[in-house]
Design an enzyme around this catalytic site. Sequence first.
Site, PDB file in Angstrom:
ATOM      1  N   ASP A  10      79.526   1.713  27.822  1.00 39.12           N
ATOM      2  CA  ASP A  10      79.397   2.005  26.270  1.00 39.12           C
ATOM      3  C   ASP A  10      78.523   1.173  25.316  1.00 39.12           C
ATOM      4  O   ASP A  10      77.844   0.073  25.875  1.00 39.12           O
ATOM      5  CB  ASP A  10      80.701   1.624  25.683  1.00 39.12           C
ATOM      6  CG  ASP A  10      81.103   1.944  24.506  1.00 39.12           C
ATOM      7  OD1 ASP A  10      80.990   2.908  23.786  1.00 39.12           O
ATOM      8  OD2 ASP A  10      81.466   0.892  23.726  1.00 39.12           O
ATOM      9  N   ASP A  12      78.568   0.926  21.308  1.00 37.18           N
ATOM     10  CA  ASP A  12      78.996   0.047  19.961  1.00 37.18           C
ATOM     11  C   ASP A  12      80.521  -0.736  20.271  1.00 37.18           C
ATOM     12  O   ASP A  12      81.032  -0.036  20.949  1.00 37.18           O
ATOM     13  CB  ASP A  12      79.308   1.085  18.926  1.00 37.18           C
ATOM     14  CG  ASP A  12      79.346   0.498  17.602  1.00 37.18           C
ATOM     15  OD1 ASP A  12      79.352  -0.921  17.446  1.00 37.18           O
ATOM     16  OD2 ASP A  12      79.464   1.114  16.590  1.00 37.18           O
TER      17      ASP A  12
END
Length: 255
Positions: A10, A12
């Site tokens: 991932d 953010d």
Amino acid sequence: MSKYKGYFVDLDGTIYRGKEPIPAGKRFIEKLQANHVPFLLLTNNTTKTPKAVQANLAMNFDIQVEEANIYTATLATIDYMKDIALGDKVFVVGEMDLKQMILEAGFKWEEERPDYVVVALDSYLTYEDLAKATLAIQKGAHFIGTNPDKNIPTERGLMPGAGSIIQLVQTATRVEPTVIGKPNTTIMEKALERIGLSKKEVLMVGDNYDTDIQAGIQNKIDTLLVLSGFTQQEDVPKLPVPPTYVLNSLDEWEL
């Protein structure tokens, strides 16, 4: 030595936090590169092209990756539409980069009787957009939601996300959409095809239990929850299904 041959990572909350760098995230990416370990940066964001994501990482966080290392919900949506092959006509509720990528992939704009209606985050959303989407779905267009995120974190607070807009159209049409992004199956299966590995050979790395970690859990992929973003240490004992691993920092992970 880690048993994983590849990683889904991932962005953010894992590699950066908004505009704030997470130094351990940068070091983690560089460690993967130095050891020639395949990885995909897996994001639900449909407002930026992979090239724009690549540029943002380079300019703002000094992280150099190939465009091929970035797999977005937009790319997964395009791959899904090509797979089911219901036609080539589409109407999109979403921002310019999403529309541009779908059209560049060979789909044609159609507002009255499209084969697909794609609904995503759109900060310029109008009632007329919603009306066209609703009417097209009622006429039989296949309803696709790019990602289920109900909110997006901003400096103003939690703003409406793609999931909120998708639910509005779902309420108006009484049609359940096919939702593509994390934690749903489509983006994970397409990412596995891209990286060329099996579920047992990859690890899903992220900060958000509801999207990143659930993407792994629901698709039988091992997970690493890093406590650098959304899900906090105090949340861990209450999680219904524990992640495979929980770390305070990606610096603690050994390849």
